[in-house]
Design an enzyme around this catalytic site. Structure first.
Site, PDB file in Angstrom:
ATOM      1  N   CYS A   1       0.794  -1.242   0.000  1.00 24.76           N
ATOM      2  CA  CYS A   1       0.000   0.000   0.000  1.00 24.76           C
ATOM      3  C   CYS A   1       0.823   1.287   0.000  1.00 24.76           C
ATOM      4  O   CYS A   1       0.516   2.197  -0.771  1.00 24.76           O
ATOM      5  CB  CYS A   1      -0.995   0.021   1.151  1.00 24.76           C
ATOM      6  SG  CYS A   1      -1.159  -1.465   2.087  1.00 24.76           S
TER       7      CYS A   1
ATOM      8  N   ARG B   1       7.080 -10.846   5.863  1.00 30.62           N
ATOM      9  CA  ARG B   1       6.696 -10.611   7.258  1.00 30.62           C
ATOM     10  C   ARG B   1       7.358 -11.658   8.130  1.00 30.62           C
ATOM     11  O   ARG B   1       7.408 -12.829   7.777  1.00 30.62           O
ATOM     12  CB  ARG B   1       5.173 -10.679   7.417  1.00 30.62           C
ATOM     13  CG  ARG B   1       4.507  -9.555   6.660  1.00 30.62           C
ATOM     14  CD  ARG B   1       3.019  -9.572   6.826  1.00 30.62           C
ATOM     15  NE  ARG B   1       2.404  -8.710   5.814  1.00 30.62           N
ATOM     16  CZ  ARG B   1       1.117  -8.686   5.531  1.00 30.62           C
ATOM     17  NH1 ARG B   1       0.295  -9.486   6.194  1.00 30.62           N
ATOM     18  NH2 ARG B   1       0.656  -7.886   4.611  1.00 30.62           N
TER      19      ARG B   1
ATOM     20  N   GLN C   1       0.996 -11.148  -2.760  1.00 35.17           N
ATOM     21  CA  GLN C   1      -0.422 -10.795  -2.681  1.00 35.17           C
ATOM     22  C   GLN C   1      -0.931 -10.431  -4.069  1.00 35.17           C
ATOM     23  O   GLN C   1      -0.213  -9.792  -4.835  1.00 35.17           O
ATOM     24  CB  GLN C   1      -0.607  -9.578  -1.772  1.00 35.17           C
ATOM     25  CG  GLN C   1      -0.243  -9.831  -0.327  1.00 35.17           C
ATOM     26  CD  GLN C   1      -0.427  -8.571   0.504  1.00 35.17           C
ATOM     27  OE1 GLN C   1       0.053  -7.506   0.142  1.00 35.17           O
ATOM     28  NE2 GLN C   1      -1.115  -8.697   1.612  1.00 35.17           N
TER      29      GLN C   1
ATOM     30  N   ASP D   1      -2.601  -8.028  -5.015  1.00 33.84           N
ATOM     31  CA  ASP D   1      -2.987  -6.794  -4.353  1.00 33.84           C
ATOM     32  C   ASP D   1      -3.505  -5.746  -5.335  1.00 33.84           C
ATOM     33  O   ASP D   1      -3.114  -5.733  -6.494  1.00 33.84           O
ATOM     34  CB  ASP D   1      -1.734  -6.240  -3.648  1.00 33.84           C
ATOM     35  CG  ASP D   1      -2.086  -5.507  -2.372  1.00 33.84           C
ATOM     36  OD1 ASP D   1      -3.287  -5.368  -2.069  1.00 33.84           O
ATOM     37  OD2 ASP D   1      -1.152  -5.070  -1.681  1.00 33.84           O
TER      38      ASP D   1
ATOM     39  N   HIS E   1      -5.061  -1.387  -5.056  1.00 32.70           N
ATOM     40  CA  HIS E   1      -5.563  -0.261  -4.267  1.00 32.70           C
ATOM     41  C   HIS E   1      -6.374   0.639  -5.167  1.00 32.70           C
ATOM     42  O   HIS E   1      -5.923   0.993  -6.255  1.00 32.70           O
ATOM     43  CB  HIS E   1      -4.394   0.475  -3.619  1.00 32.70           C
ATOM     44  CG  HIS E   1      -3.689  -0.384  -2.628  1.00 32.70           C
ATOM     45  ND1 HIS E   1      -2.546  -1.083  -2.939  1.00 32.70           N
ATOM     46  CD2 HIS E   1      -4.005  -0.714  -1.344  1.00 32.70           C
ATOM     47  CE1 HIS E   1      -2.178  -1.799  -1.890  1.00 32.70           C
ATOM     48  NE2 HIS E   1      -3.043  -1.601  -0.911  1.00 32.70           N
TER      49      HIS E   1
ATOM     50  N   LYS F   1     -13.001  -4.214   7.377  1.00 31.00           N
ATOM     51  CA  LYS F   1     -12.871  -4.991   6.142  1.00 31.00           C
ATOM     52  C   LYS F   1     -13.990  -5.990   5.966  1.00 31.00           C
ATOM     53  O   LYS F   1     -14.736  -6.290   6.910  1.00 31.00           O
ATOM     54  CB  LYS F   1     -11.525  -5.702   6.121  1.00 31.00           C
ATOM     55  CG  LYS F   1     -11.244  -6.538   7.349  1.00 31.00           C
ATOM     56  CD  LYS F   1      -9.801  -7.055   7.367  1.00 31.00           C
ATOM     57  CE  LYS F   1      -9.594  -7.923   8.575  1.00 31.00           C
ATOM     58  NZ  LYS F   1      -8.738  -9.059   8.389  1.00 31.00           N
TER      59      LYS F   1
ATOM     60  N   HIS G   1      -8.359  -1.333  -0.191  1.00 29.61           N
ATOM     61  CA  HIS G   1      -7.353  -2.377  -0.389  1.00 29.61           C
ATOM     62  C   HIS G   1      -8.130  -3.651  -0.698  1.00 29.61           C
ATOM     63  O   HIS G   1      -9.117  -3.924  -0.027  1.00 29.61           O
ATOM     64  CB  HIS G   1      -6.549  -2.679   0.874  1.00 29.61           C
ATOM     65  CG  HIS G   1      -5.986  -1.507   1.597  1.00 29.61           C
ATOM     66  ND1 HIS G   1      -4.646  -1.290   1.722  1.00 29.61           N
ATOM     67  CD2 HIS G   1      -6.583  -0.501   2.265  1.00 29.61           C
ATOM     68  CE1 HIS G   1      -4.434  -0.208   2.443  1.00 29.61           C
ATOM     69  NE2 HIS G   1      -5.589   0.297   2.791  1.00 29.61           N
TER      70      HIS G   1
END
Ligand SMILES: [Zn+2]
Ligand SMILES: [Zn+2]
Length: 646
Positions: A337, A366, A384, A386, A388, A472, A518
């Site tokens: 992000c 992580r 991910q 991912d 945005h 979320k 997200h």
């Protein structure tokens, strides 16, 4: 008289001192027979606890999660008693119920408990259970409780009691056994009809690796022998479907101690599978107006200080990477992000340009403790799917609904029809866990609930499950064995746009703040492939499976024809290979069955003469002799029946 309110709203006036089981009896004898635990005013009570004030009462049976919890926790007392009788001098610590069964952490001293001991423990525990002992709760003073365990020399229980307040301490007695316990038991041990010790593992006292390592004894119990048999069958099936085992058999991924734990290595077949999943999503995303971006794997520490990730995770994650001379600090990217925010910031936007939808298959890192790592589901580096979305407040509702559509499309194309949606909101009692202002949180939570309503999703609201920067919507999938997995997630965020000072020019010519969404329909490629393996047992949808067909020449003589077939299948975009090994067709068929390849194409004299294939489906169905075109049509039709276009 006191007033007891039941979950359906009914109110019963009963004399003070009436117990939950009395109330069950007043409703029906059948219910009373099945009630195994209760909650009064949201606190766990015993079924025989006298009620002394007005309140709300919930009665639980084996069919309720709370009922099972009481059942398993009660069994842990019985197993603890059996252990004490079998291994005198051991020290008991804690024994809670868990999602499937219970455990008890025990200091066995010199004895190393192993699988050989399980049956003996099960028999002893069942023998105790058959004595139909009541569970009796009693209050003890702190001094007496400490003395009780001092006499036993049990420093663990002493430590637990020292952290409790005098006046709140209770013991539970059954048979000749006593344990420190807060309560929540079934009426008596007699309803435990089947007990299984499942496994043992090491566990540090209080989860701290500086403390002594104890033995954690896992077990489960049931009110009927039949339930245990069914559970063990399910467990057997789950083992067969373990994604770590299937991933190896199907040659999808591996791990190397040299590379490092929690860092998956994708093998050619696995990489090709990932590529197909990525292409599938990219195609749908393109139609939905997303643009692909690419960002680096590291970023300056400042970036994550701005985003708030550093304050939240910095200390407990991978430590900064330093440059040799300037002493700059970089972090491995934990989230995409912040990078995407800076892409947004690289050019000025007006309201007419929005929404901007940036997508990236972004790999993040992580730190997970080594004990937490598990196959592809808990790793230290993962990718991910991912994206945005930056939009105006007015666009938020439509954008959120579009993302729901995309997520449902992804789940349906992969054969997941049995899912639920969870709206994860703040825990209002712990506001310090979240960043951002209350007003924005309320708006964001409402936006998600509205979108879920309008899309007719079957959803539940869970408080305390939100991300630290926003609420979320999570999609939870039940796999073929009925286990719940969290998959795709969609989050609303008012916070990062503020932190990164994102703006757009409105129709009023003033600068405004966009809202950010997200989203990741797969969650991560690693987790998704793991779930897909366990859900399908490796029988992937035809469009996704690495090898769709295997050509089995009856003898060496027919290899040339097999090559020709392979060539034309490739022209039809069917993924196939030839098994040229010098084995009988029968043996090749048996081995192909294990590899879960959907179609076997047998070619011999007759097929070569007529330019056909003898087609056999995985599982044994004989589809007879087909031309290459007819077979190709069959594959296309089957793919199109699950893979619709977005
Ligand atoms: Zn207990
Ligand atoms: Zn994000």
């Amino acid at each position: 008289m006191i007033k007891i309110t039941l979950p359906d709203g009914a109110v019963k006036k009963v004399p003070e001192g009436t117990t939950p089981i009395d109330i069950a009896k007043s409703i029906s004898e059948g219910l009373a027979r099945n009630v195994i635990s209760a909650q009064f005013n949201n606190t766990v009570v015993e079924t025989v606890t006298p009620l002394t004030e007005d309140g709300t009462l919930t009665l639980y049976t084996w069919n309720d999660t709370e009922g099972k919890k009481a059942f398993w926790h009660s069994t842990s007392h019985v197993v603890a008693q059996a252990l004490e009788e079998l291994y005198p001098g051991i020290k008991l610590t804690i024994g809670p119920a868990i999602e499937n069964g219970f455990y008890y952490d025990v200091d066995f001293g010199e004895h190393a408990l192993s699988e050989k001991d399980f049956q003996k423990i099960e028999q002893k525990a069942l023998e105790i259970a058959r004595g139909k002992h009541d569970y009796n709760m009693r209050s003890v003073s702190k001094a007496d409780a400490l003395q009780y365990y001092k006499d036993q020399g049990n420093e663990y229980k002493i430590e637990l009691i020292e952290n409790l307040e005098d006046g709140t301490i209770t013991f539970c007695d059954h048979s000749t056994f006593t344990d420190l316990c807060r309560g929540g038991h079934i009426p008596n041990t007699g309803i435990i009809k089947a007990i299984k010790i499942l496994s043992v593992a090491g566990a540090y006292w209080r989860g701290n690796e500086n403390n002594k390592q104890l033995t954690r004894v896992y077990g489960i119990s049931f009110p009927k022998q039949k339930d245990l048999t069914e559970y063990l069958e399910l467990l057997e099936e789950a083992k067969k479907r373990d994604h770590r085992k299937l991933g190896k058999e199907l040659e999808l991924f591996t791990f190397s101690q040299k590379v490092g734990q929690g860092l998956p290595l994708w093998l050619p077949k696995g990489a090709a599978l990932r590529e197909r999943l990525e292409q599938f999503l990219k195609k749908a995303q393109k139609k939905a107006g997303y643009e692909m971006v690419v960002t680096p794997h590291i970023g300056q520490k400042e970036l994550y200080v701005t985003s708030g990730h550093y304050a939240k995770y910095g200390e407990d994650s991978f430590q900064p990477i330093r440059t040799p001379k300037e002493d700059e600090e970089f972090l491995l990217k934990p989230m995409n992000c912040p990078h995407h925010c800076e892409i947004y910031n690289s050019s000025p936007f007006s309201y007419k340009d929005l929404p901007k939808r940036y997508a990236e298959f972004g790999t993040v890192y992580r730190y997970e403790q080594s004990g937490e790592l598990h196959g592809l589901t808990r790793v230290r580096g993962f990718t991910q799917d991912d994206a945005h979305i930056f939009c105006t407040t007015e666009q938020l509702n439509d954008e959120f609904k579009n993302v729901i559509d995309l997520t449902l499309y992804v789940l349906n194309s992969l054969g997941f029809n049995n899912f639920t949606a969870q709206v994860s909101v703040r825990d209002l009692n712990n506001p310090e866990k979240y960043i951002g202002n209350t007003d924005d949180w309320e708006k964001a939570e409402q936006a998600i609930i509205n979108a879920a309503e309008e899309k007719g999703l079957n959803y539940v609201v869970e408080s305390g499950e939100a991300a630290f920067y926003g609420p979320k919507l999570d999609f939870m999938v039940k796999d073929a064995l009925g286990r719940n997995w969290q998959l795709g997630t969609i989050q609303v965020d008012y916070n990062l746009p503020k932190r990164f000072d994102l703006t757009y020019k409105g129709s009023d010519n003033e600068l405004h703040r966009p809202v950010m969404i997200h989203r990741a329909p797969f969650g991560s490629m690693e987790r998704f492939v793991a779930l897909l393996l366990e859900h399908t047992g490796g029988n992937f949808p035809l469009w996704l499976i690495p090898i769709q067909a295997i050509i089995l020449p009856v003898s060496e003589k027919h290899e040339k024809y097999a090559e020709k077939v392979l060539n034309s299948l490739e022209n039809h975009e069917i993924r196939a290979l030839i098994d040229k090994r010098n084995e009988t067709v029968g043996k090749k068929i048996r081995e192909t069955e294990l590899k879960k390849i959907p179609f076997m194409l047998i070619v011999g004299e007759q097929e070569e003469a007529s330019g056909t294939l003898s087609v056999r489906r995985h599982g044994g169905e004989d589809l007879g002799s087909l031309s290459i075109d007819a077979f190709s049509d069959l594959v296309t039709t089957e793919i199109n029946s699950t893979l619709k276009s977005f």
